[in-house]
Design an enzyme around this catalytic site. Structure first.
Site, mmCIF file in Angstrom:
data_model
loop_
_atom_site.group_PDB
_atom_site.id
_atom_site.type_symbol
_atom_site.label_atom_id
_atom_site.label_comp_id
_atom_site.label_asym_id
_atom_site.label_seq_id
_atom_site.Cartn_x
_atom_site.Cartn_y
_atom_site.Cartn_z
ATOM 1 N N VAL A 180 78.802 66.310 55.803
ATOM 2 C CA VAL A 180 79.944 65.960 56.654
ATOM 3 C C VAL A 180 79.720 66.427 58.097
ATOM 4 C CG1 VAL A 180 82.447 66.130 56.948
ATOM 5 C CG2 VAL A 180 81.475 66.099 54.639
ATOM 6 N N ASP A 191 88.447 69.634 41.773
ATOM 7 C CA ASP A 191 88.527 69.074 43.125
ATOM 8 C C ASP A 191 89.755 68.155 43.239
ATOM 9 O OD1 ASP A 191 87.129 68.372 45.785
ATOM 10 O OD2 ASP A 191 87.438 66.414 44.859
ATOM 11 N N LYS A 243 93.165 68.625 45.658
ATOM 12 C CA LYS A 243 93.703 67.560 46.522
ATOM 13 C C LYS A 243 95.142 67.221 46.133
ATOM 14 C CE LYS A 243 89.121 65.586 47.258
ATOM 15 N NZ LYS A 243 88.102 64.711 46.670
#
Ligand code: NDP
Ligand code: HSE
Length: 435
Positions: A15, A203, A207
Protein backbone atom coordinates in the site's frame (compact mmCIF):
# COMPACT_ATOMS: atom_id res chain seq x y z
CA UNK A 1 -1.15 29.12 -2.64
CA UNK A 2 -0.44 27.91 0.93
CA UNK A 3 2.76 26.00 1.76
CA UNK A 4 2.83 22.37 0.58
CA UNK A 5 1.31 19.71 2.83
CA UNK A 6 4.28 17.62 3.97
CA UNK A 7 3.54 13.94 4.48
CA UNK A 8 5.47 11.58 6.72
CA UNK A 9 4.80 8.08 5.42
CA UNK A 10 5.60 5.00 7.51
CA UNK A 11 5.33 1.66 5.69
CA UNK A 12 6.43 1.32 2.07
CA UNK A 13 5.03 -2.11 1.22
CA UNK A 14 2.12 -2.98 -1.08
CA UNK A 15 0.00 0.00 0.00
CA UNK A 16 2.72 2.49 0.99
CA UNK A 17 4.59 2.24 -2.32
CA UNK A 18 1.28 2.55 -4.23
CA UNK A 19 0.44 5.72 -2.29
CA UNK A 20 3.77 7.29 -3.32
CA UNK A 21 3.08 6.31 -6.94
CA UNK A 22 -0.50 7.61 -6.93
CA UNK A 23 0.42 10.94 -5.30
CA UNK A 24 3.07 11.37 -7.98
CA UNK A 25 0.76 10.41 -10.86
CA UNK A 26 -2.11 12.61 -9.67
CA UNK A 27 0.03 15.51 -8.37
CA UNK A 28 -1.42 18.18 -10.66
CA UNK A 29 -5.05 17.10 -10.20
CA UNK A 30 -4.65 16.92 -6.42
CA UNK A 31 -3.11 20.40 -6.29
CA UNK A 32 -6.05 21.73 -8.30
CA UNK A 33 -8.62 19.90 -6.14
CA UNK A 34 -7.17 20.84 -2.75
CA UNK A 35 -5.55 24.18 -3.62
CA UNK A 36 -2.37 22.86 -2.01
CA UNK A 37 0.65 20.94 -3.19
CA UNK A 38 1.04 17.55 -1.48
CA UNK A 39 4.52 16.07 -1.10
CA UNK A 40 5.98 13.00 0.59
CA UNK A 41 8.75 14.69 2.54
CA UNK A 42 9.85 11.86 4.89
CA UNK A 43 9.49 8.09 4.96
CA UNK A 44 10.13 5.09 7.19
CA UNK A 45 10.20 1.32 6.73
CA UNK A 46 12.41 -1.51 7.96
CA UNK A 47 14.88 -1.84 5.14
CA UNK A 48 16.44 1.39 3.80
CA UNK A 49 18.08 -0.47 0.90
CA UNK A 50 15.08 -2.25 -0.58
CA UNK A 51 14.15 -1.29 -4.15
CA UNK A 52 10.47 -0.36 -3.91
CA UNK A 53 10.06 0.75 -7.53
CA UNK A 54 9.24 4.31 -6.48
CA UNK A 55 11.25 7.52 -6.45
CA UNK A 56 12.04 8.48 -2.84
CA UNK A 57 15.07 10.64 -3.65
CA UNK A 58 13.50 13.81 -2.23
CA UNK A 59 12.15 12.17 0.94
CA UNK A 60 14.14 12.11 4.17
CA UNK A 61 14.66 8.56 5.54
CA UNK A 62 13.79 7.83 9.19
CA UNK A 63 14.89 4.57 10.81
CA UNK A 64 12.15 4.88 13.43
CA UNK A 65 8.41 5.39 12.86
CA UNK A 66 7.89 7.27 16.15
CA UNK A 67 10.69 9.72 15.40
CA UNK A 68 9.11 10.33 11.99
CA UNK A 69 5.66 10.82 13.57
CA UNK A 70 7.05 13.51 15.90
CA UNK A 71 9.26 15.21 13.33
CA UNK A 72 8.74 18.95 12.78
CA UNK A 73 9.53 18.25 9.10
CA UNK A 74 6.06 16.78 8.49
CA UNK A 75 2.49 18.16 8.72
CA UNK A 76 0.57 14.88 8.66
CA UNK A 77 1.45 11.26 9.39
CA UNK A 78 0.37 8.30 7.24
CA UNK A 79 0.63 4.88 8.89
CA UNK A 80 0.86 1.90 6.51
CA UNK A 81 2.90 -0.50 8.61
CA UNK A 82 0.10 -2.70 9.97
CA UNK A 83 -0.45 -4.53 13.25
CA UNK A 84 -2.70 -3.65 16.19
CA UNK A 85 0.17 -2.70 18.49
CA UNK A 86 3.89 -2.09 18.22
CA UNK A 87 5.32 0.62 15.96
CA UNK A 88 1.99 1.36 14.23
CA UNK A 89 0.25 2.18 17.52
CA UNK A 90 3.20 4.02 19.04
CA UNK A 91 3.69 6.15 15.96
CA UNK A 92 0.00 7.07 15.56
CA UNK A 93 -0.20 8.01 19.26
CA UNK A 94 2.96 10.09 18.92
CA UNK A 95 1.70 11.89 15.83
CA UNK A 96 -1.76 12.69 17.28
CA UNK A 97 -0.19 13.85 20.57
CA UNK A 98 2.12 16.11 18.57
CA UNK A 99 -0.94 17.69 16.91
CA UNK A 100 -0.57 16.00 13.55
CA UNK A 101 -3.49 14.54 11.63
CA UNK A 102 -3.15 10.83 10.86
CA UNK A 103 -4.26 8.65 7.98
CA UNK A 104 -4.19 4.88 8.37
CA UNK A 105 -5.38 1.75 6.54
CA UNK A 106 -4.89 -0.32 9.68
CA UNK A 107 -8.18 -1.94 10.70
CA UNK A 108 -6.50 -4.13 13.36
CA UNK A 109 -5.22 -0.99 15.10
CA UNK A 110 -8.61 0.74 14.93
CA UNK A 111 -10.54 -2.33 16.07
CA UNK A 112 -8.42 -2.51 19.22
CA UNK A 113 -7.60 1.13 19.97
CA UNK A 114 -9.99 3.12 17.75
CA UNK A 115 -11.97 4.79 20.53
CA UNK A 116 -8.89 5.86 22.47
CA UNK A 117 -7.16 7.14 19.33
CA UNK A 118 -10.30 9.03 18.28
CA UNK A 119 -10.32 10.72 21.72
CA UNK A 120 -6.67 11.63 21.30
CA UNK A 121 -7.40 13.12 17.88
CA UNK A 122 -10.31 15.11 19.32
CA UNK A 123 -8.25 16.43 22.24
CA UNK A 124 -5.58 17.62 19.84
CA UNK A 125 -8.04 19.04 17.27
CA UNK A 126 -6.68 16.88 14.44
CA UNK A 127 -8.07 14.28 12.05
CA UNK A 128 -7.83 10.50 12.36
CA UNK A 129 -8.85 9.22 8.93
CA UNK A 130 -9.22 5.58 7.90
CA UNK A 131 -11.18 5.25 4.65
CA UNK A 132 -8.77 2.54 3.42
CA UNK A 133 -9.27 0.40 6.51
CA UNK A 134 -12.59 -1.04 5.27
CA UNK A 135 -13.24 -2.47 1.80
CA UNK A 136 -10.07 -1.10 0.16
CA UNK A 137 -11.00 1.36 -2.56
CA UNK A 138 -14.74 1.47 -1.73
CA UNK A 139 -15.58 4.79 0.01
CA UNK A 140 -17.79 3.18 2.65
CA UNK A 141 -16.50 5.12 5.67
CA UNK A 142 -17.38 8.47 4.14
CA UNK A 143 -20.71 7.11 2.90
CA UNK A 144 -21.74 6.03 6.39
CA UNK A 145 -20.29 9.03 8.21
CA UNK A 146 -21.38 11.81 5.87
CA UNK A 147 -23.47 10.51 2.98
CA UNK A 148 -26.10 8.81 5.16
CA UNK A 149 -26.19 11.31 8.02
CA UNK A 150 -29.95 11.74 7.46
CA UNK A 151 -30.73 8.04 7.89
CA UNK A 152 -31.37 5.62 10.69
CA UNK A 153 -29.51 2.42 9.83
CA UNK A 154 -30.95 -1.04 10.53
CA UNK A 155 -28.33 -3.31 9.00
CA UNK A 156 -24.94 -3.09 7.36
CA UNK A 157 -23.45 -6.19 5.83
CA UNK A 158 -21.16 -7.33 3.12
CA UNK A 159 -18.11 -8.96 1.70
CA UNK A 160 -15.29 -7.18 3.47
CA UNK A 161 -12.30 -9.39 2.79
CA UNK A 162 -10.90 -9.57 -0.73
CA UNK A 163 -8.67 -12.55 0.01
CA UNK A 164 -11.54 -14.75 1.19
CA UNK A 165 -13.86 -13.76 -1.62
CA UNK A 166 -11.06 -14.41 -4.09
CA UNK A 167 -10.47 -17.89 -2.60
CA UNK A 168 -14.17 -18.84 -2.49
CA UNK A 169 -14.78 -17.55 -6.04
CA UNK A 170 -11.89 -19.49 -7.56
CA UNK A 171 -12.72 -22.66 -5.62
CA UNK A 172 -16.32 -22.44 -6.81
CA UNK A 173 -15.64 -21.50 -10.42
CA UNK A 174 -12.46 -23.45 -11.14
CA UNK A 175 -12.54 -26.20 -8.54
CA UNK A 176 -9.06 -25.12 -7.33
CA UNK A 177 -7.79 -26.10 -3.88
CA UNK A 178 -8.02 -23.74 -0.93
CA UNK A 179 -4.22 -23.61 -0.54
CA UNK A 180 -3.54 -22.82 -4.21
CA UNK A 181 -6.05 -19.93 -4.13
CA UNK A 182 -4.57 -18.52 -0.91
CA UNK A 183 -1.04 -18.57 -2.37
CA UNK A 184 -2.24 -16.64 -5.40
CA UNK A 185 -4.02 -14.05 -3.20
CA UNK A 186 -0.76 -13.57 -1.30
CA UNK A 187 1.20 -13.15 -4.52
CA UNK A 188 -1.24 -10.47 -5.69
CA UNK A 189 -0.76 -8.45 -2.45
CA UNK A 190 -4.31 -9.00 -1.14
CA UNK A 191 -3.57 -10.98 2.01
CA UNK A 192 -2.48 -9.67 5.40
CA UNK A 193 1.15 -10.26 6.50
CA UNK A 194 -0.34 -13.12 8.57
CA UNK A 195 -3.08 -14.59 6.32
CA UNK A 196 -4.85 -16.28 9.26
CA UNK A 197 -6.32 -12.81 9.86
CA UNK A 198 -8.03 -13.15 6.47
CA UNK A 199 -9.12 -16.78 6.41
CA UNK A 200 -9.96 -16.93 10.12
CA UNK A 201 -12.44 -14.05 9.66
CA UNK A 202 -10.60 -11.67 12.02
CA UNK A 203 -9.83 -9.07 9.36
CA UNK A 204 -13.53 -8.99 8.42
CA UNK A 205 -14.39 -8.69 12.12
CA UNK A 206 -12.07 -5.68 12.51
CA UNK A 207 -13.70 -4.01 9.52
CA UNK A 208 -17.21 -4.87 10.67
CA UNK A 209 -16.52 -3.37 14.11
CA UNK A 210 -15.53 -0.11 12.41
CA UNK A 211 -18.70 -0.11 10.27
CA UNK A 212 -20.87 -0.90 13.30
CA UNK A 213 -19.52 2.10 15.17
CA UNK A 214 -20.12 4.39 12.19
CA UNK A 215 -23.57 2.97 11.37
CA UNK A 216 -25.06 2.81 14.86
CA UNK A 217 -23.16 5.56 16.72
CA UNK A 218 -21.68 3.14 19.24
CA UNK A 219 -18.23 2.58 20.68
CA UNK A 220 -16.17 0.22 18.56
CA UNK A 221 -16.23 -3.27 20.07
CA UNK A 222 -14.46 -5.93 18.00
CA UNK A 223 -14.51 -8.35 20.94
CA UNK A 224 -18.29 -8.56 20.60
CA UNK A 225 -18.13 -9.89 17.03
CA UNK A 226 -18.99 -13.58 16.66
CA UNK A 227 -16.25 -14.80 14.30
CA UNK A 228 -15.92 -17.86 12.10
CA UNK A 229 -13.54 -18.18 9.16
CA UNK A 230 -13.68 -20.04 5.87
CA UNK A 231 -11.34 -22.90 6.80
CA UNK A 232 -14.20 -25.37 7.29
CA UNK A 233 -15.74 -24.74 3.85
CA UNK A 234 -15.48 -27.71 1.50
CA UNK A 235 -16.06 -27.96 -2.23
CA UNK A 236 -19.08 -30.08 -1.22
CA UNK A 237 -20.64 -26.99 0.43
CA UNK A 238 -19.99 -24.81 -2.61
CA UNK A 239 -21.52 -27.42 -4.93
CA UNK A 240 -24.53 -28.03 -2.68
CA UNK A 241 -25.08 -24.28 -2.37
CA UNK A 242 -24.97 -23.93 -6.14
CA UNK A 243 -27.56 -26.69 -6.64
CA UNK A 244 -29.85 -25.15 -4.03
CA UNK A 245 -29.66 -21.64 -5.52
CA UNK A 246 -27.11 -20.07 -3.15
CA UNK A 247 -23.47 -18.94 -3.07
CA UNK A 248 -21.23 -19.16 -0.03
CA UNK A 249 -19.69 -15.80 0.91
CA UNK A 250 -17.72 -14.73 3.96
CA UNK A 251 -20.04 -12.01 5.20
CA UNK A 252 -19.73 -9.52 7.99
CA UNK A 253 -23.20 -8.59 9.25
CA UNK A 254 -24.18 -6.00 11.86
CA UNK A 255 -27.82 -5.32 12.64
CA UNK A 256 -30.04 -3.81 15.25
CA UNK A 257 -32.23 -6.37 16.99
CA UNK A 258 -34.63 -6.02 19.93
CA UNK A 259 -31.90 -7.72 22.03
CA UNK A 260 -29.06 -5.38 21.06
CA UNK A 261 -26.64 -5.14 18.15
CA UNK A 262 -25.73 -8.42 16.49
CA UNK A 263 -22.26 -8.50 14.91
CA UNK A 264 -21.20 -11.67 13.15
CA UNK A 265 -18.66 -12.86 10.63
CA UNK A 266 -19.08 -16.28 9.05
CA UNK A 267 -19.35 -18.10 5.75
CA UNK A 268 -22.94 -17.35 4.80
CA UNK A 269 -25.36 -18.52 2.10
CA UNK A 270 -26.51 -15.65 -0.12
CA UNK A 271 -29.35 -16.35 -2.59
CA UNK A 272 -27.86 -16.36 -6.10
CA UNK A 273 -30.32 -13.65 -7.14
CA UNK A 274 -28.97 -11.22 -4.49
CA UNK A 275 -26.53 -8.44 -5.39
CA UNK A 276 -23.99 -9.72 -2.88
CA UNK A 277 -23.90 -13.20 -4.48
CA UNK A 278 -22.79 -11.70 -7.82
CA UNK A 279 -19.64 -10.26 -6.25
CA UNK A 280 -16.66 -12.37 -7.26
CA UNK A 281 -12.89 -12.28 -6.84
CA UNK A 282 -11.15 -9.59 -4.80
CA UNK A 283 -14.19 -7.33 -5.14
CA UNK A 284 -15.94 -6.22 -1.94
CA UNK A 285 -19.56 -5.14 -1.52
CA UNK A 286 -21.31 -3.44 1.36
CA UNK A 287 -25.08 -3.15 1.64
CA UNK A 288 -26.78 -0.72 4.00
CA UNK A 289 -30.45 -0.93 4.97
CA UNK A 290 -31.60 2.47 6.15
CA UNK A 291 -34.96 4.20 6.60
CA UNK A 292 -34.67 6.95 4.01
CA UNK A 293 -32.42 5.42 1.38
CA UNK A 294 -33.88 1.90 1.90
CA UNK A 295 -31.11 -0.19 0.41
CA UNK A 296 -27.74 0.98 -0.84
CA UNK A 297 -24.94 -1.27 -2.11
CA UNK A 298 -21.40 -0.14 -2.82
CA UNK A 299 -19.21 -2.50 -4.84
CA UNK A 300 -15.53 -2.21 -5.70
CA UNK A 301 -11.98 -3.48 -5.27
CA UNK A 302 -11.46 -4.55 -1.67
CA UNK A 303 -7.70 -5.08 -1.58
CA UNK A 304 -4.50 -4.49 -3.52
CA UNK A 305 -2.07 -1.59 -3.62
CA UNK A 306 -3.68 0.77 -6.13
CA UNK A 307 -7.25 0.47 -4.87
CA UNK A 308 -6.22 0.93 -1.25
CA UNK A 309 -3.95 3.84 -2.16
CA UNK A 310 -6.99 5.50 -3.76
CA UNK A 311 -8.70 5.59 -0.35
CA UNK A 312 -5.56 6.73 1.50
CA UNK A 313 -5.05 9.56 -0.98
CA UNK A 314 -8.70 10.63 -0.63
CA UNK A 315 -8.14 11.03 3.13
CA UNK A 316 -4.93 12.98 2.54
CA UNK A 317 -6.79 15.26 0.11
CA UNK A 318 -9.51 15.93 2.72
CA UNK A 319 -6.90 16.93 5.27
CA UNK A 320 -5.20 19.16 2.70
CA UNK A 321 -8.58 20.90 2.22
CA UNK A 322 -8.89 21.43 5.97
CA UNK A 323 -11.59 18.80 6.63
CA UNK A 324 -11.49 17.47 10.22
CA UNK A 325 -14.42 15.03 10.58
CA UNK A 326 -15.12 13.25 13.86
CA UNK A 327 -13.45 9.86 13.27
CA UNK A 328 -16.59 7.83 14.08
CA UNK A 329 -19.08 10.49 13.04
CA UNK A 330 -19.94 11.72 16.57
CA UNK A 331 -17.94 13.26 19.41
CA UNK A 332 -16.46 10.28 21.27
CA UNK A 333 -18.39 11.27 24.42
CA UNK A 334 -21.63 10.63 22.50
CA UNK A 335 -20.72 7.15 21.23
CA UNK A 336 -22.85 4.78 23.35
CA UNK A 337 -21.40 1.52 24.68
CA UNK A 338 -22.40 -1.35 22.36
CA UNK A 339 -25.05 -3.72 23.76
CA UNK A 340 -24.30 -7.06 22.03
CA UNK A 341 -27.19 -9.33 21.01
CA UNK A 342 -26.46 -12.99 21.92
CA UNK A 343 -25.97 -15.19 18.84
CA UNK A 344 -28.15 -17.90 20.39
CA UNK A 345 -31.09 -15.55 19.73
CA UNK A 346 -30.20 -15.15 16.05
CA UNK A 347 -33.29 -15.81 13.96
CA UNK A 348 -32.81 -16.98 10.38
CA UNK A 349 -32.71 -19.82 7.90
CA UNK A 350 -29.87 -22.33 7.81
CA UNK A 351 -28.11 -24.67 5.42
CA UNK A 352 -27.07 -27.86 7.21
CA UNK A 353 -24.76 -30.56 5.78
CA UNK A 354 -24.64 -33.84 7.64
CA UNK A 355 -22.43 -36.81 6.90
CA UNK A 356 -24.93 -39.58 7.69
CA UNK A 357 -24.39 -43.35 7.76
CA UNK A 358 -26.17 -44.70 4.70
CA UNK A 359 -28.76 -46.74 6.61
CA UNK A 360 -32.51 -46.98 6.09
CA UNK A 361 -34.30 -44.35 8.16
CA UNK A 362 -31.26 -42.09 8.76
CA UNK A 363 -32.66 -39.10 6.86
CA UNK A 364 -36.12 -39.61 8.41
CA UNK A 365 -34.63 -39.76 11.95
CA UNK A 366 -32.70 -36.57 11.34
CA UNK A 367 -35.80 -34.84 9.96
CA UNK A 368 -37.73 -35.96 13.07
CA UNK A 369 -35.22 -34.17 15.35
CA UNK A 370 -35.96 -30.97 13.49
CA UNK A 371 -39.72 -31.51 13.41
CA UNK A 372 -39.99 -32.07 17.18
CA UNK A 373 -38.48 -28.61 17.69
CA UNK A 374 -40.82 -26.98 15.16
CA UNK A 375 -38.02 -26.32 12.70
CA UNK A 376 -39.62 -26.29 9.25
CA UNK A 377 -37.55 -27.64 6.42
CA UNK A 378 -37.57 -25.94 3.04
CA UNK A 379 -35.74 -28.97 1.61
CA UNK A 380 -33.94 -32.15 2.61
CA UNK A 381 -31.75 -33.90 0.06
CA UNK A 382 -29.58 -37.00 0.30
CA UNK A 383 -26.96 -36.05 -2.22
CA UNK A 384 -25.27 -38.28 -4.78
CA UNK A 385 -23.71 -41.68 -4.17
CA UNK A 386 -22.96 -42.89 -0.68
CA UNK A 387 -19.31 -42.24 0.19
CA UNK A 388 -18.93 -39.56 -2.51
CA UNK A 389 -17.50 -36.07 -1.75
CA UNK A 390 -14.85 -37.23 0.63
CA UNK A 391 -17.05 -38.68 3.40
CA UNK A 392 -16.00 -42.00 4.99
CA UNK A 393 -17.15 -45.21 3.22
CA UNK A 394 -20.75 -46.14 4.02
CA UNK A 395 -21.82 -42.52 4.49
CA UNK A 396 -23.82 -40.09 2.39
CA UNK A 397 -24.21 -36.33 2.69
CA UNK A 398 -27.66 -35.13 3.74
CA UNK A 399 -28.30 -31.46 3.04
CA UNK A 400 -31.14 -29.53 4.67
CA UNK A 401 -32.38 -25.98 4.26
CA UNK A 402 -34.47 -24.69 7.16
CA UNK A 403 -36.95 -21.86 7.36
CA UNK A 404 -36.31 -19.22 10.03
CA UNK A 405 -35.51 -20.62 13.45
CA UNK A 406 -33.46 -19.54 16.47
CA UNK A 407 -29.81 -20.57 16.49
CA UNK A 408 -30.22 -22.14 19.94
CA UNK A 409 -33.01 -24.41 18.62
CA UNK A 410 -30.98 -25.44 15.58
CA UNK A 411 -27.97 -26.31 17.73
CA UNK A 412 -30.18 -28.42 20.01
CA UNK A 413 -31.60 -30.34 17.04
CA UNK A 414 -28.09 -31.04 15.73
CA UNK A 415 -26.90 -32.21 19.15
CA UNK A 416 -29.87 -34.61 19.29
CA UNK A 417 -29.07 -35.90 15.77
CA UNK A 418 -25.44 -36.51 16.79
CA UNK A 419 -26.61 -38.38 19.93
CA UNK A 420 -28.82 -40.66 17.76
CA UNK A 421 -25.62 -42.11 16.23
CA UNK A 422 -26.58 -41.61 12.58
CA UNK A 423 -23.79 -39.08 11.89
CA UNK A 424 -20.19 -39.91 11.03
CA UNK A 425 -18.86 -36.32 11.29
CA UNK A 426 -19.56 -33.08 13.13
CA UNK A 427 -22.50 -31.30 11.40
CA UNK A 428 -21.72 -28.30 9.25
CA UNK A 429 -24.21 -25.44 9.32
CA UNK A 430 -24.19 -22.14 7.49
CA UNK A 431 -26.55 -19.22 8.09
CA UNK A 432 -28.61 -17.90 5.19
CA UNK A 433 -28.69 -14.11 4.73
CA UNK A 434 -31.56 -12.75 2.69
CA UNK A 435 -31.79 -9.29 1.08
P1 NDP B 1 3.17 -4.84 3.61
O1 NDP B 1 3.59 -5.98 4.44
O2 NDP B 1 3.26 -4.97 2.14
O3 NDP B 1 4.04 -3.55 4.02
C1 NDP B 1 4.33 -3.23 5.36
C2 NDP B 1 5.38 -2.13 5.38
O4 NDP B 1 5.62 -1.79 6.74
C3 NDP B 1 6.72 -2.54 4.76
O5 NDP B 1 7.23 -1.45 4.02
C4 NDP B 1 7.61 -2.79 5.98
O6 NDP B 1 8.98 -2.44 5.79
C5 NDP B 1 7.02 -1.82 6.99
N1 NDP B 1 7.26 -2.26 8.35
C6 NDP B 1 7.00 -3.46 8.91
N2 NDP B 1 7.39 -3.47 10.20
C7 NDP B 1 7.91 -2.24 10.45
C8 NDP B 1 8.48 -1.64 11.59
N3 NDP B 1 8.62 -2.32 12.73
N4 NDP B 1 8.89 -0.36 11.49
C9 NDP B 1 8.77 0.32 10.33
N5 NDP B 1 8.23 -0.21 9.21
C10 NDP B 1 7.82 -1.47 9.27
O7 NDP B 1 1.71 -4.45 4.07
P2 NDP B 1 0.55 -3.76 3.23
O8 NDP B 1 1.08 -2.62 2.48
O9 NDP B 1 -0.21 -4.81 2.50
O10 NDP B 1 -0.43 -3.27 4.40
C11 NDP B 1 -0.17 -2.10 5.13
C12 NDP B 1 -1.41 -1.75 5.95
O11 NDP B 1 -2.51 -1.55 5.08
C13 NDP B 1 -1.87 -2.86 6.93
O12 NDP B 1 -2.43 -2.25 8.05
C14 NDP B 1 -2.94 -3.58 6.13
O13 NDP B 1 -3.87 -4.22 6.96
C15 NDP B 1 -3.57 -2.41 5.42
N6 NDP B 1 -4.33 -2.73 4.21
C16 NDP B 1 -3.74 -3.49 3.23
C17 NDP B 1 -4.42 -3.75 2.08
C18 NDP B 1 -3.85 -4.59 0.98
O14 NDP B 1 -4.58 -4.88 0.02
N7 NDP B 1 -2.60 -4.98 1.04
C19 NDP B 1 -5.78 -3.21 1.86
C20 NDP B 1 -6.28 -2.40 2.95
C21 NDP B 1 -5.57 -2.19 4.08
P3 NDP B 1 9.94 -3.20 4.73
O15 NDP B 1 9.33 -2.98 3.38
O16 NDP B 1 11.24 -2.52 4.88
O17 NDP B 1 9.94 -4.64 5.14
N1 HSE C 1 -6.23 -8.60 3.50
C1 HSE C 1 -7.28 -7.69 3.26
C2 HSE C 1 -8.28 -8.31 2.30
C3 HSE C 1 -6.74 -6.42 2.68
O1 HSE C 1 -7.95 -9.33 1.69
O2 HSE C 1 -9.39 -7.80 2.18
C4 HSE C 1 -7.77 -5.32 2.53
O3 HSE C 1 -8.18 -4.85 3.77
Amino acid sequence: MPAPLRIGLAGLGTVGASVVRLLDRQAAALTARTARRIEVSAVNARDPNKDRGVDLARAKWFGDAVALARSPDIDIFVELIGGADGPALEAVEAALSAGKSCVTANKALLAKHGLRLARLAEENGVALSFEASVAGGVPIVKTLREGLAGNSIERVYGILNGTCNYILSRMEREGLSFDACLKEAQRLGYAEADPTFDIGGFDTAHKLAILTSLAFGVQIDAEAVDVEGIQSIRLADLEAADELGYRVKLLGVARRTPDGIEQRVAPTMAPKSSAIAQVMGVTNAVTIDADAVHELTLVGPGAGGEATASAVVADIADIARGVRSKPFGLPTSELAPLEPAPMQLHLGGYYVRLCAYDRPGAAAAIAARFAERDISLESIVQRRRPGAEGGPPGTAPVVLITYATHEKTLREALEAAVADGFLAEKPQFIRIERE
